[in-house]
Design an enzyme around this catalytic site. Structure first.
Site, mmCIF file in Angstrom:
data_model
loop_
_atom_site.group_PDB
_atom_site.id
_atom_site.type_symbol
_atom_site.label_atom_id
_atom_site.label_comp_id
_atom_site.label_asym_id
_atom_site.label_seq_id
_atom_site.Cartn_x
_atom_site.Cartn_y
_atom_site.Cartn_z
ATOM 1 N N HIS A 108 12.634 48.476 -16.635
ATOM 2 C CA HIS A 108 11.185 48.327 -16.729
ATOM 3 C C HIS A 108 10.498 49.643 -17.062
ATOM 4 O O HIS A 108 9.404 49.658 -17.611
ATOM 5 C CB HIS A 108 10.609 47.788 -15.421
ATOM 6 C CG HIS A 108 11.014 46.386 -15.115
ATOM 7 N ND1 HIS A 108 10.557 45.305 -15.827
ATOM 8 C CD2 HIS A 108 11.856 45.882 -14.175
ATOM 9 C CE1 HIS A 108 11.084 44.194 -15.345
ATOM 10 N NE2 HIS A 108 11.873 44.518 -14.341
ATOM 11 N N HIS A 136 4.416 54.819 -17.212
ATOM 12 C CA HIS A 136 3.912 53.510 -17.631
ATOM 13 C C HIS A 136 3.129 53.684 -18.921
ATOM 14 O O HIS A 136 2.426 54.676 -19.105
ATOM 15 C CB HIS A 136 2.984 52.916 -16.564
ATOM 16 C CG HIS A 136 3.676 52.552 -15.298
ATOM 17 N ND1 HIS A 136 4.202 51.295 -15.063
ATOM 18 C CD2 HIS A 136 3.946 53.287 -14.191
ATOM 19 C CE1 HIS A 136 4.750 51.272 -13.861
ATOM 20 N NE2 HIS A 136 4.610 52.473 -13.315
ATOM 21 N N HIS A 153 3.749 58.582 -12.808
ATOM 22 C CA HIS A 153 3.667 58.412 -11.361
ATOM 23 C C HIS A 153 4.728 59.284 -10.685
ATOM 24 O O HIS A 153 5.920 59.124 -10.948
ATOM 25 C CB HIS A 153 3.907 56.944 -10.967
ATOM 26 C CG HIS A 153 2.797 56.035 -11.360
ATOM 27 N ND1 HIS A 153 2.902 54.659 -11.297
ATOM 28 C CD2 HIS A 153 1.542 56.297 -11.833
ATOM 29 C CE1 HIS A 153 1.764 54.120 -11.708
ATOM 30 N NE2 HIS A 153 0.930 55.096 -12.040
ATOM 31 N N THR A 222 2.378 49.518 -7.847
ATOM 32 C CA THR A 222 1.897 48.729 -8.985
ATOM 33 C C THR A 222 2.966 47.798 -9.547
ATOM 34 O O THR A 222 2.780 47.190 -10.596
ATOM 35 C CB THR A 222 1.377 49.644 -10.112
ATOM 36 O OG1 THR A 222 2.447 50.458 -10.599
ATOM 37 C CG2 THR A 222 0.235 50.519 -9.609
#
Length: 282
Positions: A108, A136, A153, A222
């Site tokens: 991911h 992200h 992050h 998140t």
């Protein structure tokens, strides 16, 4: 005993069936080797229309219920109308240090996991040790409705398993020096889920930068399980990343996939901003 002719026919039928099964299995195995992904559907995804998309995360597993029912979810829009100045927060007190690290293709996102002591950030007297960092794209938090091209992050954890995340926004521009050092390893893990490569010593200060103005609020992870009570610190200064570097990150996971969760409801939460005296911008 069965007649010899029937025995031969049965043997040939078994051989034919085995050959068919093998011919079907080989392409599947090759595809998994080349892509690093099983053909099975991922547990969760980011496509808004998919059954495992962000709107459905809370229904996939009982332990992910907060994704759908939580009242302190992240990311959010950092709107000027709801942000209040809080100089009492003080400068972000961190003590990062270079440490051994591993780059991981999670399927991911791309994560840099620190295997040694990479230091910590201190919030309200509690030390939160840096565990890993990941990216992200596009950015998850928005600023007055603007969504930047990418968000970093830096995930920290306290001795009592409380989580604090320091986030950095990027916009397309000059190349990022921290990512530049990781580029050869991004190519090595590209398209191979769960692939890990040792990258030697990594200095997290290269990712953190030296910005002093930041937003602060309480939110959640998140991605599933969307656990709440996370202390968010989003640096106001926006860094740059080259198109090539962003493409390397996207290609490492899936060239067509965004991995940003949509903005969540504020639910009357407070958002503060720290700015040193005499400083009006970053």
């Amino acid at each position: 005993m069965r007649p010899a002719g029937l025995a031969v026919s049965a043997a040939l039928l078994l051989l034919f069936s085995a050959a068919v099964l093998l011919s079907a299995a080989v392409p599947a195995a090759m595809a998994k080797h080349q892509t690093g992904h099983d053909e099975e559907e991922e547990e969760f995804g980011y496509s808004p229309d998919a059954e495992n998309g962000p709107a459905r995360w809370g229904e996939i597993k009982p332990e992910w219920a907060a994704c759908g029912k939580g009242k302190m979810q992240s990311p959010i829009d950092l709107s000027s109308s709801r942000v209040s100045l809080a100089r009492s927060l003080g400068h972000l007190n961190h003590s990062y240090r270079p440490a051994q690290a591993t780059i991981v293709n999670s399927g991911h996102d791309v994560m840099v996991r620190f295997d040694g002591d990479a230091g910590s950030v201190s919030i309200d007297g509690t030390a939160y040790r840096l565990q890993q960092l990941h990216w992200h794209w596009p950015a998850e938090h928005t600023v007055d409705g603007r969504r930047y091209d990418m968000e970093l992050h830096m995930v920290h954890q306290s001795a009592h398993n409380k989580t604090a995340v320091v986030a950095v926004h990027y916009q397309i521009g000059a190349h990022d020096a921290f990512l530049h050092k990781l580029e050869p390893y991004l190519a090595m893990i590209a398209g191979q889920k769960d692939r890990e490569e040792n990258v030697g010593v990594v200095d997290p200060m290269g990712a953190r930068g030296r910005a002093s103005v930041y937003y602060r609020y309480i939110g959640s992870l998140t991605a599933p399980p969307c656990s709440e009570g996370v202390i968010w610190t989003i640096l106001k200064r926006v860094r740059t990343v080259s198109k090539h570097q962003l493409q390397l990150l996207r290609k490492a996971v899936n060239n067509e996939m965004d991995n940003a969760r949509p903005s969540q409801e504020m639910n009357n939460r407070d958002v503060s901003i720290f700015r040193p005296y005499g400083q009006n911008k970053n």
